[in-house]
Write a protein that holds these residues in place. Structure first.
Motif, short mmCIF file in Angstrom:
data_model
loop_
_atom_site.label_atom_id
_atom_site.label_comp_id
_atom_site.label_asym_id
_atom_site.label_seq_id
_atom_site.Cartn_x
_atom_site.Cartn_y
_atom_site.Cartn_z
N LEU A 122 -9.86 37.97 82.91
CA LEU A 122 -9.27 36.83 83.63
C LEU A 122 -9.17 35.61 82.71
O LEU A 122 -10.05 35.39 81.86
CB LEU A 122 -10.13 36.46 84.85
CG LEU A 122 -10.05 37.38 86.06
CD1 LEU A 122 -11.03 36.92 87.13
CD2 LEU A 122 -8.63 37.42 86.63
N PRO A 123 -8.15 34.78 82.91
CA PRO A 123 -8.04 33.56 82.11
C PRO A 123 -9.08 32.52 82.53
O PRO A 123 -9.65 32.62 83.63
CB PRO A 123 -6.63 33.06 82.43
CG PRO A 123 -6.30 33.65 83.75
CD PRO A 123 -7.06 34.94 83.87
N THR A 124 -9.32 31.55 81.66
CA THR A 124 -10.25 30.47 82.00
C THR A 124 -9.49 29.18 82.31
O THR A 124 -10.07 28.24 82.85
CB THR A 124 -11.25 30.21 80.85
OG1 THR A 124 -10.49 29.94 79.67
CG2 THR A 124 -12.15 31.40 80.61
N GLU A 125 -8.22 29.15 81.93
CA GLU A 125 -7.40 27.97 82.19
C GLU A 125 -6.12 28.41 82.89
O GLU A 125 -5.62 29.50 82.59
CB GLU A 125 -6.98 27.29 80.88
CG GLU A 125 -8.12 26.69 80.07
CD GLU A 125 -8.70 25.44 80.71
OE1 GLU A 125 -8.04 24.87 81.60
OE2 GLU A 125 -9.81 25.04 80.32
N PRO A 126 -5.59 27.58 83.78
CA PRO A 126 -4.32 27.97 84.40
C PRO A 126 -3.23 28.10 83.34
O PRO A 126 -3.13 27.26 82.46
CB PRO A 126 -4.02 26.82 85.36
CG PRO A 126 -5.06 25.78 85.16
CD PRO A 126 -6.10 26.29 84.22
#
Ligand code: NAP
Length: 451
Positions: A251-255
């Motif tokens: 999963l990403p940590t930033e949009p």
């Protein structure tokens, strides 16, 4: 008749609770030849299938078709709008029926026991779920959706249900059977970011990977994990935890794109205090934790003394359900279950003859709907074995119905429920929805007995 080896055909069972566990048990009992009268507090049957499963999970709700088939079997009786423990006692049921099976689930919610829990805007997931599902107990509630952020404590599937309803485009909920009051509140909601706070790590998350993926797949929604999280694999990992870990790791940590709504996952954060201003929630103070090995080998979380606040106008505790005691039967407050051995009610080796349990009130609030089938098999096998081995002495069949009539209760029989069901489906078809639920007991009874 001989007191041993009685045929199941002579067995009469009262079941308290018309949720999935009660229906699976009823099906086994009826197919063994017993007769079953089911007593339900609300007019409508199906428990968590109607009032717990989220409105955008219609596929799961289809299990009620199997329960409808059970209700059509010979020997099935339905007595809705009758609460065991209030309208009729355990003792009265046992004076009429050969056996009593409690399938009352876990209707209560658990508290965090931290400061600020009573502030406006601090709510239980059970209330929020009941509210969007049009449960008569929760229709009058309202939730603080005016802030941009909401915080949910807990990393289970219920937390994900609540998060999904908060971030999903309400237009996608409109054709479901979501309660109107919830839909219109969600249409006006300002919540754009939901933060899930879990006290343990990613490998201990209680949700199912598929449920999280469903949220990530929603149009305009992104799922993020807090920066700096370690995804180390513990030595022992269940297949479900491995799926979670692999998914979370990617999963990403930033949009990454312009999203309408975000779901952020924060692990290793134990709720410490709900903070507020002027009596209203403004956020959740949490303490950073580290994982520790408990004496029994399981993984726990220990506070590190480092605190931070996750801002939000709504704090939802989604930390599990709680069973409630039934007058006349023992109760284990710690586990919030009726103590039992394989479904036979017993307390410290003291048996409660002819009393049985199934579902969440038997094993605690864990497991999927289907788990109740296996669970019901175990309890029903015990009931049938006990009945064959030693049926009890004489009963007074019909006594309970006499008492209910004396008490002037408006009993909702199965054909009555079918009228309510049809009226809800018809109203739904007109409104372009799966179903237009009736939200109060009063409205359901008014449909049956128009004045
Ligand atoms: P759950 O799976 O037991 O999850 C409870 C969560 O609350 C866990 O993350 C737990 O963390 C946390 N928690 C408990 N006490 C806490 C505390 N004092 N402080 C902070 N966190 C705390 O319960 P649930 O989500 O209510 O679900 C109940 C059952 O229904 C589950 O078996 C679930 O799978 C099922 N269900 C399934 C679906 C579906 O399939 N779509 C939907 C809804 C529910 P720890 O692990 O650290 O204790």
């Amino acid at each position: 008749m001989n007191e041993t080896n009685r045929p199941a055909a002579s067995l009469r069972v009262a079941i308290a609770g018309a949720g999935p566990a009660g229906f699976y048990a009823a099906d086994f009992l009826l197919k063994a030849g017993a007769s079953v009268d089911m007593f339900e507090r609300l007019p409508a049957p199906f428990g968590l299938v109607r009032y717990g499963v989220a409105p955008d999970h219609q596929k799961i709700k289809r299990v009620s078709a199997a329960f409808e088939r059970t209700a059509s079997l010979p020997g099935f009786g339905y007595y809705g709008n009758v609460e065991v423990g209030r309208d009729v006692s355990v003792e009265e049921l046992l004076s009429d029926y050969d056996q009593l099976l409690l399938a009352i689930g876990s209707a209560g919610d658990r508290q965090l026991g931290i400061e600020g829990e009573d502030l406006a805007g601090s709510v239980a997931a059970t209330s929020f779920v009941g509210w969007y599902n049009g449960h008569p107990d929760f229709v009058d509630q309202s939730f603080e959706l005016g802030g941009e952020r909401a915080v949910i404590v807990g990393m289970g599937n219920v937390a994900l249900d609540v998060a999904r309803i908060l971030v999903r485009d309400p237009a996608e909920l409109a054709p479901t059977d979501i309660a109107d009051h919830a839909l219109s509140a969600l249409q006006k909601s300002s919540v754009r970011e939901v933060v899930l706070v879990g006290r343990r790590g990613p490998a201990q998350a209680a949700f199912d990977q598929g449920e999280l993926e469903d949220i990530a797949d929603l149009a305009g929604v992104e799922v993020l994990v807090e920066k700096g999280m370690s995804f180390e694999e513990p030595a022992e990992l269940s297949p479900a935890a491995r799926r979670n870990l692999e998914y979370l790791r990617a999963l990403p940590t930033e949009p990454g794109k312009k999203s309408r709504a975000l779901l952020r996952l924060r692990f290793l954060a134990a709720p410490h205090r709900i903070v507020g201003e002027g009596g209203r929630v403004t956020g959740l103070e949490w303490e950073k934790t580290e994982l520790v090995q408990r004496p029994d080998g399981s993984v726990g979380a220990s506070g590190t003394g480092v605190f931070a606040v996750e801002p939000g106008g709504l704090v939802v505790r989604s930390i599990g359900y709680r069973g409630r005691p039934m007058p006349g039967l023992p109760f284990d407050r710690g586990r919030s279950v009726v103590p039992n051995q394989g479904g036979r009610v017993s307390e410290s080796e003291r048996p409660f003859p002819s009393c049985y349990v199934v579902g969440w009130i038997k094993r605690g609030p864990v497991g999927l709907l289907g788990t109740n089938k296996q669970d019901a098999r175990e309890t029903v096998d015990a009931m049938l074995a006990d009945w064959k081995a030693a049926g009890r002495g004489s009963r007074e069949p019909g006594r309970v119905l006499g008492l209910l009539n004396e008490r002037k209760l408006r009993i909702v029989r199965y054909p009555d429920w079918q009228r309510i069901d049809q009226a809800e489906r018809d109203a739904g078809a007109q409104a372009g929805k799966v179903r237009q639920k009736l939200y109060s007991v009063k409205d359901m009874l008014a449909l049956l007995d128009p004045s």
